[in-house]
Design a protein around this motif. Sequence first.
Motif, PDB file in Angstrom:
ATOM      1  N   ASN A  67       0.819  -1.215   0.000  1.00  0.00           N
ATOM      2  CA  ASN A  67       0.000   0.000   0.000  1.00  0.00           C
ATOM      3  C   ASN A  67       0.851   1.263   0.000  1.00  0.00           C
ATOM      4  O   ASN A  67       0.413   2.320  -0.489  1.00  0.00           O
ATOM      5  N   LEU A  68       2.051   1.189   0.547  1.00  0.00           N
ATOM      6  CA  LEU A  68       2.932   2.357   0.561  1.00  0.00           C
ATOM      7  C   LEU A  68       3.310   2.795  -0.848  1.00  0.00           C
ATOM      8  O   LEU A  68       3.601   3.969  -1.085  1.00  0.00           O
ATOM      9  N   ASP A  69       3.313   1.861  -1.792  1.00  0.00           N
ATOM     10  CA  ASP A  69       3.586   2.186  -3.196  1.00  0.00           C
ATOM     11  C   ASP A  69       2.329   2.087  -4.053  1.00  0.00           C
ATOM     12  O   ASP A  69       2.413   2.067  -5.278  1.00  0.00           O
ATOM     13  N   SER A  70       1.164   2.017  -3.406  1.00  0.00           N
ATOM     14  CA  SER A  70      -0.113   1.891  -4.114  1.00  0.00           C
ATOM     15  C   SER A  70      -0.112   0.695  -5.060  1.00  0.00           C
ATOM     16  O   SER A  70      -0.598   0.759  -6.181  1.00  0.00           O
ATOM     17  N   LEU A  71       0.437  -0.424  -4.595  1.00  0.00           N
ATOM     18  CA  LEU A  71       0.560  -1.621  -5.430  1.00  0.00           C
ATOM     19  C   LEU A  71      -0.450  -2.704  -5.083  1.00  0.00           C
ATOM     20  O   LEU A  71      -0.523  -3.713  -5.769  1.00  0.00           O
ATOM     21  N   ASN A  72      -1.198  -2.516  -4.009  1.00  0.00           N
ATOM     22  CA  ASN A  72      -2.102  -3.574  -3.552  1.00  0.00           C
ATOM     23  C   ASN A  72      -3.463  -3.415  -4.210  1.00  0.00           C
ATOM     24  O   ASN A  72      -4.329  -2.696  -3.726  1.00  0.00           O
ATOM     25  N   GLU A  73      -3.652  -4.082  -5.346  1.00  0.00           N
ATOM     26  CA  GLU A  73      -4.946  -4.058  -6.023  1.00  0.00           C
ATOM     27  C   GLU A  73      -5.754  -5.268  -5.566  1.00  0.00           C
ATOM     28  O   GLU A  73      -5.295  -6.398  -5.646  1.00  0.00           O
TER      29      GLU A  73
END
Length: 470
Positions: free
Chosen positions: A248-254
Motif C-alpha cells: 500500500n505504501l507504493d499503491s501496489l495492492n490491487e
Amino acid sequence: MLDEKNSEDRLETAESSKEHGSQPEDNTVDAHLERRLLLKLDVVIMPLTALLYLSAYLDRGNIGNARLQGLQETILDDDDTKYSTVLTAFFITYIIFSIPGTLFARAWIPSRSIALGALIWSIAVSGMAGAMTYPSIIVCRLFIGIGEALFGQAVALYYSIWYRKDEVAKRLGFFIGAGVLSGAFGGLIAYGVSHITSGIATWRILFMIEGLPSFLLAVLVFIFLPSLPSKSRYLNETERALELKRLNLDSLNETTKGIDWQGVKRALTDPKAWIISILYSCMNLTLGSVSGFLPTIIKSLGYSNADAQLYSVPPYAVALVFMTGVAAISDRQKSRGLFVALVFAISSVGWIILLTVVGNQRARYFATFCVVIGGYAAIPLIVAWVSNNCPSQSQRATNLGMLNSIGQCLSILAAFIFPTPEGPTWRKGFGVNLAFNLLAIIIALSLTAYFRMENKRRDQREGGRPPAGT
C-alpha cells in the motif's frame, strides 16, 4: 528540492496515486519484521523463478551449441537460411503471444500461468531431441515460443505483486542473471556433451539433458511458488498484513481480479510505452545475436567447435557480475535511464572493436565480453523502468507484454545478419548491432530527460511530491 534521481520512477506513479485513493493512516513499517518477511519471500520466490529463467534460456539458446554439434548438417541440410528460420520460429509465437500471455497471468494467477508456460516449453525442447525433419524442429521451436510467452514478462508482473518498487530491479537482476548463467552453463554442458561417444547424435543428447529437468521444475513451481499476497498459504496472517501494508505504501495492492480493459487501452495508446519497447528491441537485437551466434563468432577467432563452446563461458560470467551490480546500484539510486545508456555504451565499444579490428584476436575476444554485457545487463533495468511506471496491474501486464511483442522484432533480424560466407568479419551483423546500440543510447537519454522535466513540472504544479502511500 526535487530529487532528480528519483524522477524517472515517479512519472506514472503520480497518476497512480489518484486511482488508488487516500493516504493510509499509518505509513510506518517495522524494519526488522520487514527484513524477516523479505527473507521469507526471497527464499522461495527467487530460487524458483531464477531456476526457471536458467532453464528457459538453456532451452532457448541451446540451438547455437547444437548447430556446432551437427544439427545443421544432419537435419537442416547445412543450409544457413534453414538455421535462421529455426531461430526465427521461436520469435514468431513469442511475439504474437507475449501480450495475451502476460494478460493471462493477470486474469488467472501469475504463479500458475508461469508454471504452465514452463510445462509447454519443456515438453517442446525434449521433443527436439527426437526430431527427424526440418518441419518438426520448426514446430518445436514455435511451441517453445508459446511457453516462454506465458512465462517471460509474467515474472516481472509477479514480482510487482510481491515487492515494492525500489526492491524490484535488484531481484530482476538476480532473475535475469540466471539467464546469463545459462550461457555459461550451456557452453560447459555442450562442451561435455560433445565428448560423449554414443550411437545417439550429441545434439540430441544436449536437448534431452536440458529439456527433461525443465519439466520437473515446472511441476515444482506449480506446487510451491506462492500465489497472491492476499491469499497465499505461505504467509501467516501477521505476515500477510505486513505485506499488504508494504504494498500500500507504493499503491501496489490491487484487490480486484481480472483485466482492467481501460488499463490495457492506456498502455496501447501511450507513446512512451512504444518508445521504450523500441529501446528493448535494440537490446534484443544484441541478445539474439549473442544467443544464436556467440559460439560461431568465438570459433572464428581460431578455436575448435568444442573449445569455442568452452570459451563462450567467461563472457557470460563477467556479464552476470556486472548486471547484478548495476541493477543493485540502480535500485539504490532510484534511477534507470542513465544506467541503461551506460550498458549500451559498453556494448557499442564491443561492436566497434569487432567491426574494425580484424587481426588482433585477443581484442576481438575482449569485445565479446562487452557485447554479452549489452545483451543482458539492460534487461532488468528496462523491465523495472516499465514496471515501476504503471498505475495498474492490467496496464503493467500490457506494457510488459509489449516489451516482448514489439521488443522482440529485431531478434528476428538477428537470425539473418550473420551468414557463414561473411565470417569472420560479419560487417553487416556487427554494423547493424552497433547502429541500434547507438539508437538505444539516444532513446534512453531522451526518455530520462523527458521524465525528469515532466516530474519537475508536476511537482511545481502540485506543490511537491506526493507522500508515500498516496
